[in-house]
Scaffold this motif. Structure first.
Motif, PDB file in Angstrom:
ATOM      1  N   ALA A  46      11.132 -29.880  27.558  1.00 27.07           N
ATOM      2  CA  ALA A  46       9.691 -29.887  27.302  1.00 27.07           C
ATOM      3  C   ALA A  46       9.401 -30.152  25.830  1.00 27.07           C
ATOM      4  N   GLY A  47      10.202 -29.560  24.957  1.00 26.32           N
ATOM      5  CA  GLY A  47      10.006 -29.794  23.531  1.00 26.32           C
ATOM      6  C   GLY A  47      10.220 -31.240  23.149  1.00 26.32           C
ATOM      7  N   GLY A  48      11.196 -31.890  23.791  1.00 26.46           N
ATOM      8  CA  GLY A  48      11.437 -33.299  23.513  1.00 26.46           C
ATOM      9  C   GLY A  48      10.265 -34.173  23.918  1.00 26.46           C
ATOM     10  N   TYR A  49       9.724 -33.910  25.100  1.00 30.44           N
ATOM     11  CA  TYR A  49       8.561 -34.687  25.538  1.00 30.44           C
ATOM     12  C   TYR A  49       7.344 -34.392  24.662  1.00 30.44           C
ATOM     13  N   HIS A  50       7.195 -33.140  24.266  1.00 28.29           N
ATOM     14  CA  HIS A  50       6.044 -32.797  23.434  1.00 28.29           C
ATOM     15  C   HIS A  50       6.128 -33.469  22.067  1.00 28.29           C
ATOM     16  N   ALA A  77      -8.239 -20.232  52.984  1.00 26.84           N
ATOM     17  CA  ALA A  77      -9.166 -19.226  53.499  1.00 26.84           C
ATOM     18  C   ALA A  77      -9.125 -17.919  52.721  1.00 26.84           C
ATOM     19  N   PHE A  78      -8.137 -17.744  51.844  1.00 32.63           N
ATOM     20  CA  PHE A  78      -7.951 -16.454  51.175  1.00 32.63           C
ATOM     21  C   PHE A  78      -8.157 -16.522  49.668  1.00 32.63           C
ATOM     22  N   GLY A  79      -8.489 -17.708  49.162  1.00 31.10           N
ATOM     23  CA  GLY A  79      -8.697 -17.858  47.734  1.00 31.10           C
ATOM     24  C   GLY A  79      -7.884 -19.012  47.185  1.00 31.10           C
ATOM     25  N   PRO A  80      -7.828 -19.151  45.872  1.00 31.50           N
ATOM     26  CA  PRO A  80      -7.099 -20.276  45.278  1.00 31.50           C
ATOM     27  C   PRO A  80      -5.594 -20.139  45.466  1.00 31.50           C
ATOM     28  N   CYS A  81      -4.934 -21.292  45.556  1.00 30.32           N
ATOM     29  CA  CYS A  81      -3.470 -21.340  45.556  1.00 30.32           C
ATOM     30  C   CYS A  81      -2.946 -21.855  44.216  1.00 30.32           C
ATOM     31  N   GLN A  82      -3.856 -22.115  43.273  1.00 29.89           N
ATOM     32  CA  GLN A  82      -3.450 -22.669  41.981  1.00 29.89           C
ATOM     33  C   GLN A  82      -4.420 -22.220  40.896  1.00 29.89           C
ATOM     34  N   PHE A  83      -3.867 -21.958  39.707  1.00 31.79           N
ATOM     35  CA  PHE A  83      -4.727 -21.749  38.546  1.00 31.79           C
ATOM     36  C   PHE A  83      -4.171 -22.527  37.366  1.00 31.79           C
ATOM     37  N   GLU A  84      -5.068 -22.811  36.415  1.00 28.50           N
ATOM     38  CA  GLU A  84      -4.683 -23.523  35.192  1.00 28.50           C
ATOM     39  C   GLU A  84      -5.308 -22.821  33.999  1.00 28.50           C
ATOM     40  N   TYR A  85      -4.469 -22.492  33.024  1.00 26.41           N
ATOM     41  CA  TYR A  85      -4.904 -21.802  31.810  1.00 26.41           C
ATOM     42  C   TYR A  85      -4.702 -22.754  30.636  1.00 26.41           C
ATOM     43  N   ASN A  86      -5.752 -22.955  29.834  1.00 25.61           N
ATOM     44  CA  ASN A  86      -5.719 -23.921  28.736  1.00 25.61           C
ATOM     45  C   ASN A  86      -5.736 -23.233  27.376  1.00 25.61           C
ATOM     46  N   SER A  87      -5.178 -23.914  26.391  1.00 20.55           N
ATOM     47  CA  SER A  87      -5.145 -23.388  25.028  1.00 20.55           C
ATOM     48  C   SER A  87      -5.227 -24.536  24.028  1.00 20.55           C
ATOM     49  N   LEU A  88      -5.869 -24.285  22.897  1.00 27.53           N
ATOM     50  CA  LEU A  88      -5.903 -25.268  21.817  1.00 27.53           C
ATOM     51  C   LEU A  88      -4.606 -25.279  21.022  1.00 27.53           C
ATOM     52  N   ASP A  89      -3.744 -24.287  21.239  1.00 27.54           N
ATOM     53  CA  ASP A  89      -2.442 -24.222  20.580  1.00 27.54           C
ATOM     54  C   ASP A  89      -1.436 -24.999  21.425  1.00 27.54           C
ATOM     55  N   ALA A  90      -1.035 -26.160  20.948  1.00 29.91           N
ATOM     56  CA  ALA A  90      -0.159 -27.034  21.729  1.00 29.91           C
ATOM     57  C   ALA A  90       1.212 -26.424  21.983  1.00 29.91           C
ATOM     58  N   TYR A  91       1.589 -25.407  21.209  1.00 30.70           N
ATOM     59  CA  TYR A  91       2.917 -24.809  21.343  1.00 30.70           C
ATOM     60  C   TYR A  91       2.905 -23.510  22.149  1.00 30.70           C
ATOM     61  N   GLU A  92       1.732 -23.043  22.532  1.00 33.50           N
ATOM     62  CA  GLU A  92       1.610 -21.686  23.066  1.00 33.50           C
ATOM     63  C   GLU A  92       2.451 -21.440  24.309  1.00 33.50           C
ATOM     64  N   ARG A 109      13.910 -36.090  37.902  1.00 31.04           N
ATOM     65  CA  ARG A 109      15.289 -35.619  37.782  1.00 31.04           C
ATOM     66  C   ARG A 109      15.571 -34.692  38.958  1.00 31.04           C
ATOM     67  N   GLU A 110      16.485 -35.093  39.804  1.00 31.22           N
ATOM     68  CA  GLU A 110      16.872 -34.271  40.946  1.00 31.22           C
ATOM     69  C   GLU A 110      18.083 -33.418  40.568  1.00 31.22           C
ATOM     70  N   ALA A 111      18.150 -32.234  41.134  1.00 30.70           N
ATOM     71  CA  ALA A 111      19.297 -31.342  40.904  1.00 30.70           C
ATOM     72  C   ALA A 111      19.582 -31.185  39.413  1.00 30.70           C
ATOM     73  N   TRP A 112      18.523 -30.966  38.648  1.00 34.20           N
ATOM     74  CA  TRP A 112      18.637 -30.854  37.187  1.00 34.20           C
ATOM     75  C   TRP A 112      19.001 -29.425  36.806  1.00 34.20           C
ATOM     76  N   GLN A 113      19.906 -29.276  35.849  1.00 36.08           N
ATOM     77  CA  GLN A 113      20.329 -27.954  35.379  1.00 36.08           C
ATOM     78  C   GLN A 113      20.407 -27.942  33.857  1.00 36.08           C
ATOM     79  N   GLY A 114      19.306 -28.214  33.223  1.00 32.42           N
ATOM     80  CA  GLY A 114      19.283 -28.251  31.773  1.00 32.42           C
ATOM     81  C   GLY A 114      18.456 -27.123  31.187  1.00 32.42           C
ATOM     82  N   ASP A 115      18.185 -27.239  29.907  1.00 31.94           N
ATOM     83  CA  ASP A 115      17.383 -26.264  29.168  1.00 31.94           C
ATOM     84  C   ASP A 115      15.931 -26.741  29.188  1.00 31.94           C
ATOM     85  N   PHE A 116      15.078 -26.011  29.896  1.00 28.54           N
ATOM     86  CA  PHE A 116      13.691 -26.457  30.030  1.00 28.54           C
ATOM     87  C   PHE A 116      12.991 -26.508  28.677  1.00 28.54           C
TER      88      PHE A 116
END
Length: 353
Positions: free
Chosen positions: A81-85, A200-215, A70-77
């Motif tokens: 996300a809830g719909g896809y979940h 050269a300075f460390g990670p540019c990305q992190f990922e945090y996981n949870s068993l709570d699908a709604y968290e 979706r380009e130039a999208w202006q909706g309620d995230f």
């Protein structure tokens, strides 16, 4: 890992690409020959419906992912996300994957990083994750020293950006500086937490996981809100689902553009046929040759190099990707042009594909 990347300036025929392979062979390298089995990565193959993927049935495929763009999208995230979940919960299984990417904006006035960053809210089998990635003004790969004089400033700025995201998401993540690089770790060591995409300075990305699908639904919505009121480019990644499931996902918020990405197993000489199948929007990548730069240039720093083939509508290009620059910056383009026999331009990979 971040990479340095150059590409040829103009379009090449496939015959010209193969001629470069022959040229590399005369230098003692081992390029792929037309009959060699290779992995071809397909991206941005626009389709009208999921069953269009059957056009690739001639070849073995894997890692098949359908994207809703979706380009130039202006909706309620939160609603998106809830719909896809909700649909994901109906069809989830081992091997299924759904994630939604959305840009977020950190504080202005940066010197080394772009203020526009990206996050992914994802669902994988029985857990959820939030992934945060930032984008640098330039790529300085691990081992490169050209920015060492400003290392402290780089790290301080990156730390502030990550802390901005961590605070908005309300994540129990701690930051520190160790051995001249930024380190991120969860407050609870048992938490599945991953850092990646390092420079050269460390990670540019992190990922945090949870068993709570709604968290992360509400925290991710807060992070998405930092991009308002600017329209956003939003992508949804769907992997491992049946066609009925994909039809259900398409009904969440109709109107998205659908594209496929996947890996295709084929002979190198079949790349033009694969490209013809995914034209006009699709793009493919495959490896022509891999080598260590000291094989050709013993006097330079050693680097791992990949010469790749890039196919888009209208022909092919060559790319060279290195884990570091083996020569001073001012000499890199000329050396690569002598190696390939074609003009090249510096072209870092897009950070948020």
């Amino acid at each position: 890992m971040r990479e340095r990347r150059w590409e040829t300036s103009g379009r090449l025929t496939f015959r010209e690409v193969l001629a470069v392979g022959e040229r590399l062979a005369t230098l003692g390298l081992k390029p792929a020959h037309p009959a060699k089995d290779v992995i071809c990565y397909v991206e941005d193959w626009a389709v009208d419906s999921p069953d269009a993927f059957d056009q690739l049935d001639h070849w073995a495929t894997e890692d098949v992912t359908l994207l809703h763009i979706r380009e130039a999208w202006q909706g309620d995230f939160f609603l998106l996300a809830g719909g896809y979940h909700t649909v994901y919960q109906r069809f989830q299984d081992v091997g299924t994957y759904c994630s939604i990417s959305h840009p977020w904006r950190t504080k202005p006035g940066l010197r080394f990083h772009h203020p526009t960053c990206m996050f992914w809210l994802g669902f994988r089998h029985n857990h959820a994750f939030i992934r945060v990635r930032l984008h640098t003004q330039e790529v300085v790969t691990p081992g490169e020293t050209r920015e060492d004089a400003r290392r402290v400033e780089w790290i301080d700025e990156r730390r502030a950006i990550f802390l901005d995201a961590i605070g908005t998401l309300d994540l129990p993540v701690e930051t520190s500086v160790e051995k001249g690089g930024l380190v991120l770790r969860p407050a609870d060591p048992a938490t599945p937490f991953f850092c990646s995409w390092p420079d050269a300075f460390g990670p540019c990305q992190f990922e945090y996981n949870s068993l709570d699908a709604y968290e992360f639904l509400v925290p991710a919505s807060r992070l998405a809100a930092t991009f308002a009121p600017q329209p956003a480019g939003v992508r949804v990644y769907l992997t491992g689902f049946s066609e009925p499931a994909l039809d259900a996902f398409a009904a969440v918020q109709p109107g998205a553009r659908s594209v496929y990405r996947c890996s295709v197993h084929c002979a190198l000489g079949e790349l033009p046929e694969v490209l013809a199948t995914i034209e006009p929007q699709g793009r493919l990548y495959s490896t022509l040759c891999e080598f260590q730069t000291q094989e050709l240039m013993p006097e330079g720093d050693d680097a791992s190099a990949i010469i790749g083939i890039v196919g888009t509508a209208g022909g092919f290009q060559l790319e060279v990707r290195l884990n570091r620059a083996p020569l001073p910056e001012e000499h890199m383009a000329a050396w690569l042009e002598r190696l390939l026999g074609y003009d090249v331009t510096y072209a870092p990979l897009p950070p948020f594909m």
